[in-house]
Write an enzyme that holds these catalytic residues in place. Structure first.
Site, PDB file in Angstrom:
ATOM      1  N   HIS A 215       0.864  -1.181   0.000  1.00 20.49           N
ATOM      2  CA  HIS A 215       0.000   0.000   0.000  1.00 20.49           C
ATOM      3  C   HIS A 215       0.905   1.236   0.000  1.00 20.49           C
ATOM      4  CE1 HIS A 215      -2.763   2.919   1.968  1.00 20.49           C
ATOM      5  NE2 HIS A 215      -3.753   2.134   1.585  1.00 20.49           N
TER       6      HIS A 215
ATOM      7  N   ASP B 146       3.044  -4.346   8.108  1.00 16.42           N
ATOM      8  CA  ASP B 146       1.831  -3.555   7.936  1.00 16.42           C
ATOM      9  C   ASP B 146       0.652  -4.535   8.061  1.00 16.42           C
ATOM     10  OD1 ASP B 146      -0.401  -2.294   7.002  1.00 16.42           O
ATOM     11  OD2 ASP B 146       0.436  -1.748   5.045  1.00 16.42           O
TER      12      ASP B 146
ATOM     13  N   GLN C 205      -4.512  -5.078   6.880  1.00 18.80           N
ATOM     14  CA  GLN C 205      -5.494  -6.020   6.296  1.00 18.80           C
ATOM     15  C   GLN C 205      -5.387  -7.398   6.936  1.00 18.80           C
ATOM     16  OE1 GLN C 205      -7.867  -5.103   4.356  1.00 18.80           O
ATOM     17  NE2 GLN C 205      -7.130  -3.148   3.585  1.00 18.80           N
TER      18      GLN C 205
ATOM     19  N   LYS D 182     -10.551  -0.534  10.287  1.00 20.30           N
ATOM     20  CA  LYS D 182     -10.785  -1.710   9.430  1.00 20.30           C
ATOM     21  C   LYS D 182     -11.154  -2.930  10.265  1.00 20.30           C
ATOM     22  CE  LYS D 182      -7.363  -0.143   6.065  1.00 20.30           C
ATOM     23  NZ  LYS D 182      -8.166   0.482   5.025  1.00 20.30           N
TER      24      LYS D 182
ATOM     25  N   CYS E 193      -4.868   2.711  -3.463  1.00 19.56           N
ATOM     26  CA  CYS E 193      -3.573   3.127  -2.857  1.00 19.56           C
ATOM     27  C   CYS E 193      -2.477   2.123  -3.170  1.00 19.56           C
ATOM     28  CB  CYS E 193      -3.694   3.338  -1.348  1.00 19.56           C
ATOM     29  SG  CYS E 193      -4.708   4.740  -0.932  1.00 19.56           S
TER      30      CYS E 193
HETATM   31  C1  LIG Z   1      -2.454  -2.780   3.414  1.00 19.57           C
HETATM   32  C2  LIG Z   1      -2.794  -1.428   3.961  1.00 19.57           C
HETATM   33  N1  LIG Z   1      -1.861  -0.746   4.615  1.00 19.57           N
HETATM   34  C3  LIG Z   1      -2.110   0.460   5.156  1.00 19.57           C
HETATM   35  C4  LIG Z   1      -3.333   1.042   5.027  1.00 19.57           C
HETATM   36  C5  LIG Z   1      -3.579   2.376   5.660  1.00 19.57           C
HETATM   37  O1  LIG Z   1      -4.416   2.218   6.771  1.00 19.57           O
HETATM   38  P1  LIG Z   1      -4.947   3.453   7.595  1.00 19.57           P
HETATM   39  O2  LIG Z   1      -6.184   3.914   6.907  1.00 19.57           O
HETATM   40  O3  LIG Z   1      -5.247   2.900   8.943  1.00 19.57           O
HETATM   41  O4  LIG Z   1      -3.860   4.447   7.619  1.00 19.57           O
HETATM   42  C6  LIG Z   1      -4.346   0.382   4.337  1.00 19.57           C
HETATM   43  C7  LIG Z   1      -5.661   1.027   4.119  1.00 19.57           C
HETATM   44  O5  LIG Z   1      -6.336   0.767   3.160  1.00 19.57           O
HETATM   45  C8  LIG Z   1      -4.067  -0.892   3.801  1.00 19.57           C
HETATM   46  O6  LIG Z   1      -5.001  -1.576   3.146  1.00 19.57           O
END
Ligand SMILES: Cc1ncc(COP(=O)(O)O)c(C=O)c1O
Length: 416
Positions: free
Chosen positions: A131, A207, A210, A233, A373
């Site tokens: 992302h 990260d 998800q 999420k 993204c």
């Molecule tokens: C894999 C991944 N990393 C990071 C993020 C960013 O998350 P946040 O909205 O909590 O900053 C997302 C959000 O879609 C995501 O899907």
């Protein structure tokens, strides 16, 4: 239904759906809401909404400094939420830092740990499926420090290629890697990546935006150094996330943001910092958000994360099977539901994903269209955009059927 994948009963999911007020609403066109965009943000159960209102209605006060009753209640609820999140991830309470979201958690590691430890000639290793939140901070760091940003490649099914991991790890200070992809759905085999990274002298930041909402995560068993979580999420409110960090690392790191709450003593000349976890929580935190996230974690633990995963595999497997029969539909990511989270990106002939999403919207089916993204990943796959359906605990087989029917309608409209 694929052999070996258990079918979750509709009554189990119906009980869950009754806890989510929004799922009983209808769209302005009178259609039942078929919410298939939980990878963007999840819906919130009554328990989370009530926890937020209870805080604002009956004990709204700032935390940590107040000596009166409602301030003490607020502090207790806020710190109680931290303890619940710690237990959810199998971490210690002091190792959970509240942030605004997963993005801020990653940036905290970048600004605090990486800026102090990464130099010109070092490398940061990421994958091609990240992302933007787990690419852009490292690009900026590379520009500032002269470090190299290196990538693990993907195979034809969107899985991370690990054959050359040892070679790629040479000179790497940090591996920053998604646990699960928000576009391809791919679950990354961290049990292979983390020991190899440690053997090469690198730390690992995962990260988990998800992943933590969807399957059991045990940071100790993984032996991960940092783990970023997104609250919104996983049934929690927007504006709250967490960073897990190993205590010894967090203790050695300089503060990220500076101001109130993160200090022990301030003079005009000098400041000493608070202990963990507050050293990294400058200013008034999102108190309500943290309390709401605590309630979300309680809700998920009530269901049991193994159940959450089982439901997701069953639903994803059913969706992959049904979508495979839709003419002109191309699916991306691993073929088997067991190798992926509940995220399915697709294209339908040469129809623009935004047009597909608009037609689905007219049927009450909410999906996402765009680059999610993950612009570099779309470039790599030769795509400008995809449509994406994503599932969570409240989705049913009927939701998948509604998706398929709406896509068949879209295909007729586009004369595919
Ligand atoms: C894999 C991944 N990393 C990071 C993020 C960013 O998350 P946040 O909205 O909590 O900053 C997302 C959000 O879609 C995501 O899907």
């Amino acid at each position: 239904m694929t052999a070996g994948i258990s079918r979750i009963t509709d009554s189990e999911v119906e009980r869950i759906r009754a806890d989510f007020p929004i799922l009983a609403t209808r769209t302005s066109k009178g259609k039942p809401l078929v919410y298939l965009d939980s990878a963007a943000t999840s819906q919130k159960p009554r328990a989370v909404i009530d926890a937020l209102s209870r805080y604002y209605e009956s004990y709204n006060a700032n935390i940590h400094r107040g000596v009166y009753e409602i301030a003490e209640r607020a502090t207790e609820a806020f710190e109680g939420a931290r303890a619940r999140i710690a237990s959810f991830l199998n971490a210690e309470r002091e190792e959970i830092i509240f942030t605004r979201n997963a993005t801020e958690a990653i940036n905290l590691v970048c600004h605090s740990w990486a800026l102090t430890n990464v130099r010109a000639g070092d490398a940061i290793l990421v994958t091609r499926l990240e992302h933007h939140s787990n690419i852009v901070p490292w690009q900026l760091l590379a520009e500032k420090t002269g470090a190299e940003l290196r990538f693990l490649e993907l195979d034809g099914n969107g899985r991370v290629v690990l054959d050359d991991l040892e070679t790629k790890l040479q000179g790497v200070k940090l591996v920053a890697i998604a646990h699960a992809s928000n576009m391809l759905g791919t679950i990354v085999p961290l049990q292979q990546v983390i020991p190899a990274a440690h053997a090469a002298g690198a730390l690992v930041l995962v990260d988990g935006a998800q992943a933590a909402p969807h399957f059991p995560v045990d940071v100790k068993a993984l032996d991960v150094d940092f783990y970023a979580v997104s609250g919104h999420k996983m049934l929690g409110p927007t504006g709250i996330g967490t960073l897990y960090g190993k205590r010894s690392l967090l203790e050695a790191m300089p503060p990220f943001l500076a101001g109130g709450d993160m200090i022990r003593r301030v003079t005009y000349e000098h400041t000493t910092f608070n202990e963990l976890p507050w050293k990294f929580e400058a200013g008034t935190s999102d108190i309500a958000g943290a309390i709401g996230l605590g309630a979300a974690v309680d809700y998920l633990q009530g269901l049991g994360m193994p159940w959450v995963r089982e439901h997701e595999i069953a639903l994803t497997s059913y969706a992959l099977e049904r979508l495979a029969d839709v003419p002109h539909l191309s699916l991306y990511g691993p073929k088997r539901a067991e190798e992926r989270g509940g995220v399915i990106a697709f294209t339908l002939g040469d129809a623009h994903p935004h047009d597909i999403a608009s037609i689905l919207d007219s049927e009450g089916v909410c999906i996402r269209a765009g680059h999610h993204c993950t612009m570099p990943l779309h470039d790599l796959l030769g795509l400008t955009a995809t449509a994406r359906a994503s599932f969570y605990i409240y989705n049913t087989y009927a939701d998948v059927d509604a998706l398929v029917e709406a896509l068949e309608k879209a295909a007729r409209i586009f004369k595919l």
